[in-house]
Design a protein around this motif. Sequence first.
Motif, PDB file in Angstrom:
ATOM      1  N   SER A  38      -5.712   1.806  -3.700  1.00 22.67           N
ATOM      2  CA  SER A  38      -6.528   0.771  -3.068  1.00 22.67           C
ATOM      3  C   SER A  38      -6.360  -0.572  -3.781  1.00 22.67           C
ATOM      4  O   SER A  38      -6.678  -1.292  -3.157  1.00 22.67           O
ATOM      5  N   GLU A  81      -3.560  -2.529  -3.071  1.00 24.78           N
ATOM      6  CA  GLU A  81      -3.426  -2.784  -1.508  1.00 24.78           C
ATOM      7  C   GLU A  81      -4.222  -4.101  -1.841  1.00 24.78           C
ATOM      8  O   GLU A  81      -4.124  -5.080  -1.159  1.00 24.78           O
ATOM      9  N   ASP A  82      -5.371  -4.179  -2.348  1.00 22.66           N
ATOM     10  CA  ASP A  82      -6.384  -5.368  -2.382  1.00 22.66           C
ATOM     11  C   ASP A  82      -5.845  -6.294  -3.168  1.00 22.66           C
ATOM     12  O   ASP A  82      -5.970  -7.391  -2.818  1.00 22.66           O
ATOM     13  N   ARG A 135      -4.837  -6.965   1.179  1.00 22.04           N
ATOM     14  CA  ARG A 135      -5.091  -6.104   2.078  1.00 22.04           C
ATOM     15  C   ARG A 135      -6.525  -6.245   2.482  1.00 22.04           C
ATOM     16  O   ARG A 135      -7.649  -6.440   1.753  1.00 22.04           O
ATOM     17  N   ARG A 140      -9.344  -4.434   5.312  1.00 22.84           N
ATOM     18  CA  ARG A 140      -9.581  -3.607   6.108  1.00 22.84           C
ATOM     19  C   ARG A 140     -10.700  -3.931   7.614  1.00 22.84           C
ATOM     20  O   ARG A 140     -11.873  -3.349   7.456  1.00 22.84           O
ATOM     21  N   ARG A 143      -8.984  -0.726  12.431  1.00 20.47           N
ATOM     22  CA  ARG A 143      -8.206   0.473  11.944  1.00 20.47           C
ATOM     23  C   ARG A 143      -7.034   0.549  12.605  1.00 20.47           C
ATOM     24  O   ARG A 143      -6.611   0.040  13.776  1.00 20.47           O
ATOM     25  N   ARG A 172      -1.257  -5.342   8.556  1.00 21.61           N
ATOM     26  CA  ARG A 172      -1.790  -5.560   7.014  1.00 21.61           C
ATOM     27  C   ARG A 172      -0.554  -5.804   6.193  1.00 21.61           C
ATOM     28  O   ARG A 172       0.472  -5.667   6.460  1.00 21.61           O
ATOM     29  N   ASP A 203       0.241  -1.486   2.882  1.00 20.30           N
ATOM     30  CA  ASP A 203      -0.629  -0.263   3.091  1.00 20.30           C
ATOM     31  C   ASP A 203       0.211   0.801   2.218  1.00 20.30           C
ATOM     32  O   ASP A 203       1.436   0.969   2.032  1.00 20.30           O
ATOM     33  N   ASP A 255      -0.040   4.939   1.318  1.00 21.49           N
ATOM     34  CA  ASP A 255      -0.714   6.082   1.869  1.00 21.49           C
ATOM     35  C   ASP A 255      -0.339   7.230   1.173  1.00 21.49           C
ATOM     36  O   ASP A 255       0.865   7.259   0.763  1.00 21.49           O
TER      37      ASP A 255
END
Length: 169
Positions: free
Chosen positions: A90, A93-94, A98, A100, A103, A107, A110, A112
Amino acid sequence: MIVRDPTRPLRSTNVVLALGANLGDRRATLEAAVDDLRVTPGVIVDAVSTLIESVAVTLDGADESAPAYLNGVVLARTVLGPRELLAATSRIEDAHGRIRAERWGSRTLDIDIITFGELRQSDPQLTLPHPRAAERPFVLDPWLELDPDAVLPGLGSVAALRRERASDE
């Protein structure tokens, strides 16, 4: 006295991470994210797939009008616990912009967690293995490139899952 965090593995755990981006300089962002993973304490990147392009998937299904994604898979090992790894991904990503807001929206990056060893868990923060991995060719194909014998815990052979998915397309 040192007390061990019970969520942190005693040994490294094999993990599969899926990366995707459909905004900005997708390739540069994904390459930078892999570099960020390489320097994340407690994470060792073992293999990185080639990048493939895919149609954006939204809550309503495939969206040909949205910017296409560039996707790849990373095989890694970690001594971090699952939530620690989630926090690390995370942060990456930030760092790459990114947001959020929506949903399944577009982006810049990402990441996962697809698998965390053989761990199977479902909670509001993190479900493992990733609940939709078996449905996503843009995860299965690059994963198979790196590991033709890959197994998705609880669901079986990734190659068999991909063949099943191909017959549905």
